[in-house]
Design an enzyme around this catalytic site. Sequence first.
Site, PDB file in Angstrom:
ATOM      1  N   ASP A 218       2.129   7.760  -9.155  1.00 13.22           N
ATOM      2  CA  ASP A 218       1.134   8.369  -8.282  1.00 13.22           C
ATOM      3  C   ASP A 218       1.750   8.872  -6.980  1.00 13.22           C
ATOM      4  OD1 ASP A 218       1.625   5.797  -7.209  1.00 13.22           O
ATOM      5  OD2 ASP A 218      -0.179   4.987  -8.122  1.00 13.22           O
TER       6      ASP A 218
ATOM      7  N   ASP B  98      -8.436  -5.523  -7.257  1.00  8.00           N
ATOM      8  CA  ASP B  98      -9.585  -5.181  -8.102  1.00  8.00           C
ATOM      9  C   ASP B  98      -9.161  -4.767  -9.508  1.00  8.00           C
ATOM     10  OD1 ASP B  98      -8.444  -2.729  -7.635  1.00  8.00           O
ATOM     11  OD2 ASP B  98     -10.195  -1.826  -6.671  1.00  8.00           O
TER      12      ASP B  98
ATOM     13  N   HIS C  60      -6.999  -2.478 -10.452  1.00  9.09           N
ATOM     14  CA  HIS C  60      -6.638  -1.084 -10.737  1.00  9.09           C
ATOM     15  C   HIS C  60      -5.147  -0.971 -11.025  1.00  9.09           C
ATOM     16  CE1 HIS C  60      -5.784  -0.804  -6.274  1.00  9.09           C
ATOM     17  NE2 HIS C  60      -4.757  -0.126  -6.743  1.00  9.09           N
TER      18      HIS C  60
ATOM     19  N   GLU D 248      -8.956   3.499 -10.259  1.00 12.31           N
ATOM     20  CA  GLU D 248      -9.868   2.567  -9.618  1.00 12.31           C
ATOM     21  C   GLU D 248     -10.936   2.080 -10.602  1.00 12.31           C
ATOM     22  OE1 GLU D 248      -8.894   1.647  -6.813  1.00 12.31           O
ATOM     23  OE2 GLU D 248      -8.678   3.195  -5.301  1.00 12.31           O
TER      24      GLU D 248
END
Length: 263
Positions: A72, A141, A143, A148
């Site tokens: 990314d 979380d 991801h 996400e």
Amino acid sequence: MRLIIEPDYDKLSKWAADYVIERIHKAAPTAEKPFVLGLPTGSSPIGMYRELVKACKEGCISFRHVITFNMDEYVGLAIEHPESYHSFMHRHLFDHIDILPQNIHILNGNAPDLTAECDAYERAIEAAGGIDLFIGGIGPDGHIAFNEPGSSLTSRTRIKTLTTDTVLANSRFFDNDTNQVPKRALTVGVGTIMDAREVMILVNGHTKARALREAVEGAVSQMWTITALQLHRQSIIVCDEAACVELKVGTYNYFKDIERNNL
């Protein structure tokens, strides 16, 4: 899925680096048939990169016939910005190993056409023969890359808006100022990662414990994108003891038992 539980972050990092070296050696890459590696940023892989740099300098591994694709990059952050993932990768790995510059691939978050940039990235991965080993980390979380919660588990490389939780977590790299953190990023998709022949995820620290629990014990869900790893034919999670605090005792003991000769 394999779960490798190491005592601490340093041993986790060494195990992961040794595994990368082993896979490259086994592939015996050449200019005509290179080894293709997917790479992450963030705090989790820094120790592994340090071990890989050391091994390269000691002559234990060469990256001359390795092609890399990063997961990314932020949108709108200058490549030369110290917190861009271009800067991160050169600072922690690329500037210290014998990789050829033309073999490094990182998404361009400043491309004039971001959708075209993402599509071209997918084509470049395909042209390289696919990714042999994709390495990643996860957020609290769950991801993976910037996929996400709520991301499609078949998603491809695309533009993503970052959640408030991710912006807050990443603000530690921007003087704890959320206003400095880019709100969008380009990221490989969950499907892109799942297409890799192998996937290895690094998980360290108490803050990732719930995500690790969901990854190993939870149901496959787009709300915890790391859970897609359960469906991969050859996946490994390498974690430290601190990340295991929410695992069931039986789960913890099971993986410690079956991997006891690999620790």
